[in-house]
Design an enzyme around this catalytic site. Structure first.
Site, PDB file in Angstrom:
ATOM      1  N   ARG A  52       0.853  -1.203   0.000  1.00  0.00           N
ATOM      2  CA  ARG A  52       0.000   0.000   0.000  1.00  0.00           C
ATOM      3  C   ARG A  52       0.882   1.244   0.000  1.00  0.00           C
ATOM      4  NH1 ARG A  52      -1.479   1.714   4.716  1.00  0.00           N
ATOM      5  NH2 ARG A  52      -2.205  -0.303   5.457  1.00  0.00           N
ATOM      6  N   TYR A 104     -17.383  17.840 -13.965  1.00  0.00           N
ATOM      7  CA  TYR A 104     -17.719  16.418 -14.124  1.00  0.00           C
ATOM      8  C   TYR A 104     -18.759  15.994 -13.066  1.00  0.00           C
ATOM      9  CZ  TYR A 104     -17.054  11.369 -14.141  1.00  0.00           C
ATOM     10  OH  TYR A 104     -17.270  10.012 -14.192  1.00  0.00           O
ATOM     11  N   ASP A 176      -8.591  19.748 -13.131  1.00  0.00           N
ATOM     12  CA  ASP A 176      -8.899  18.412 -13.647  1.00  0.00           C
ATOM     13  C   ASP A 176      -8.582  18.449 -15.139  1.00  0.00           C
ATOM     14  OD1 ASP A 176     -10.034  16.133 -14.738  1.00  0.00           O
ATOM     15  OD2 ASP A 176     -11.767  16.140 -13.394  1.00  0.00           O
ATOM     16  N   LYS A 201      -9.160   7.643 -18.916  1.00  0.00           N
ATOM     17  CA  LYS A 201      -9.524   8.258 -20.188  1.00  0.00           C
ATOM     18  C   LYS A 201      -8.304   8.298 -21.124  1.00  0.00           C
ATOM     19  CE  LYS A 201     -13.349   8.731 -17.880  1.00  0.00           C
ATOM     20  NZ  LYS A 201     -13.704   9.947 -17.153  1.00  0.00           N
TER      21      LYS A 201
HETATM   22  C1  PLP Z   1     -14.072  10.240 -15.847  1.00  0.00           C
HETATM   23  C2  PLP Z   1     -13.759  11.550 -15.242  1.00  0.00           C
HETATM   24  C3  PLP Z   1     -13.516  11.683 -13.868  1.00  0.00           C
HETATM   25  C4  PLP Z   1     -13.634  10.520 -12.909  1.00  0.00           C
HETATM   26  O1  PLP Z   1     -12.718   9.521 -13.154  1.00  0.00           O
HETATM   27  P1  PLP Z   1     -12.940   7.980 -12.746  1.00  0.00           P
HETATM   28  O2  PLP Z   1     -11.666   7.336 -13.149  1.00  0.00           O
HETATM   29  O3  PLP Z   1     -14.140   7.504 -13.505  1.00  0.00           O
HETATM   30  O4  PLP Z   1     -13.175   7.970 -11.271  1.00  0.00           O
HETATM   31  C5  PLP Z   1     -13.178  12.932 -13.366  1.00  0.00           C
HETATM   32  N1  PLP Z   1     -13.111  14.005 -14.181  1.00  0.00           N
HETATM   33  C6  PLP Z   1     -13.364  13.925 -15.495  1.00  0.00           C
HETATM   34  C7  PLP Z   1     -13.265  15.159 -16.327  1.00  0.00           C
HETATM   35  C8  PLP Z   1     -13.691  12.706 -16.078  1.00  0.00           C
HETATM   36  O5  PLP Z   1     -13.953  12.649 -17.395  1.00  0.00           O
END
Ligand code: PLP
Length: 385
Positions: A52, A104, A176, A201
């Site tokens: 961890r 998001y 983000d 993504k």
């Molecule tokens: C998908 C996404 C998230 C969340 O990510 P996860 O891996 O699904 O928890 C946060 N911000 C944006 C802009 C996203 O597209």
């Protein structure tokens, strides 16, 4: 093999954080699928005690993405939401956060339904208007949380100006950067203190892993995030870290193609008589096209367009053959979605209308397939409207 001190972005993607495996010379960092490490003697170990706390595959992943974002350190988490959750532990009860409205949906849910219970307060502001940021600040504001471009309106925030406003008030800025990826935009270069990603993504890019990362620049943030990553324990596993490392090696060539395909499809849609509106920062009709050119390298892989009615949108969505109807984005395969009933279904209809998300809107995460195949798929689906 040594990474040159002034290596360019593409070289960093392939090599940063990765040295040949010391025990075998394996050029690819192995998946260290282990929970613990044998110690040489009492109090004598190789820097690894429990997985961890430390894992070599995760360390390579963290160093790789930190270098790509031009940050000082990275921290790997089990998902993008776990990464954002870790950042929010920098705050204490009573603190206030200014957030890009239309952030998001999962971020909005975390802030409103979880963190409000801990006496954190949030104001959602249209951060594309710098005056709105200024107006939302309070004496208790301790963080500016930005997302640019937004989903699915592809509204931009001027990162450099927003960071200057926040810093003038001593407020750190977190961005983000999931939608753009560090190929398209590097927020730290514009002054951001922290960057978060859903590596699910574009960074992974192959729709086969869920993960997240925080990249930090300030020593106090780094010290706290290292502590919290271990204390809360929402770490990315070695298999997922390895998959993302495989993904980031090709990020530059994938993003070039995402950018090129999306630009061409946005232009095609904008000239199609059955499409009533197209949202894409690469179109001169986009209200922030000039900012996009200054702040982004290419305009990203996401497009939103409007069909005039839900019925017409439904015909397109149900007749696309190659493009798959699915949530998520950023993979090599093209995905289409209907924000009003999918990603933004939990947003009240009134609020959706305010942000501009109509029932007739379709979002495309443009993949890296052959452009002609993608265009022909859209052509035949639009033909049926
Ligand atoms: C998908 C996404 C998230 C969340 O990510 P996860 O891996 O699904 O928890 C946060 N911000 C944006 C802009 C996203 O597209």
């Amino acid at each position: 093999m040594k990474l040159p001190d002034r290596a360019r972005f593409d070289t960093i993607c392939i090599h940063a954080g990765q040295t040949p495996d010391p025990s075998t010379g394996a050029i690819i960092t192995p998946i260290y699928q282990t929970s613990t490490y044998v110690q040489d003697a009492l109090g004598v170990h190789k820097g690894y005690e429990y997985a961890r706390t430390q894992n070599p595959t995760r360390s390579a992943f963290e160093a790789n993405i930190a270098a790509m974002e031009n940050g000082k350190a990275g921290f790997g988490f089990a998902s993008g939401m776990a990464a954002t959750s870790a950042v929010m532990t920098l705050l204490k009860s009573g603190d206030h956060v200014v957030v890009t409205d239309n952030t998001y949906g999962g971020t909005y849910r975390l802030f409103e339904q979880v963190l409000r219970r801990y006496q954190l307060d949030f104001t959602y502001a249209d951060t594309s208007q710098l005056g709105e940021i200024e107006r939302a600040l309070r004496p208790t504001t301790k963080l500016l949380f930005l997302e640019t471009p937004t989903n699915p309106m592809l509204r931009l925030t001027d990162l450099e100006s927003a960071c200057m406003i926040a810093h003038a008030h001593g407020i750190p800025v977190v961005v983000d950067n999931t939608f753009a990826s560090p190929y398209v935009q590097r927020p730290i270069d514009f002054g951001a203190d922290l960057v978060v990603h859903s590596t699910t993504k574009f960074l992974n890019g192959h729709s086969d892993s869920v993960g997240g990362v925080v990249v930090a620049t300030r020593d106090d943030h780094i010290e706290w995030l290292r502590f919290v990553q271990n204390a809360q324990g929402a770490i990315i596993g070695p298999m997922d870290a390895w998959l993302v490392l495989r993904g980031t090696k090709t990020l530059p060539i994938r993003m070039e193609r995402h950018n090129a395909n999306a630009q061409a499809l946005a232009e095609f849609l904008a000239s199609h008589p059955k499409v009533t509106a197209v949202h894409y920062p690469g179109l001169p009709s986009h209200p922030q096209h000039a900012l996009a050119k200054a702040q982004m390298r290419g305009f990203g892989g996401l497009i939103a367009f409007e069909m005039g009615s839900l019925e017409r949108a439904r015909i397109v969505l149900n007749n696309l053959q190659l493009m798959a109807l699915a949530e998520s984005l950023g993979g090599v395969e093209t995905l289409i979605s209907h924000p009003a009933s999918m990603t933004h279904a939990s947003v009240p209809p009134e609020r959706r209308r305010q942000i501009g998300i109509g029932d007739d809107m379709i979002r495309v995460s443009v993949g890296i397939e052959n452009l002609d195949d993608l265009r022909e798929d859209l052509e035949q689906a639009l033909e049926r409207v």
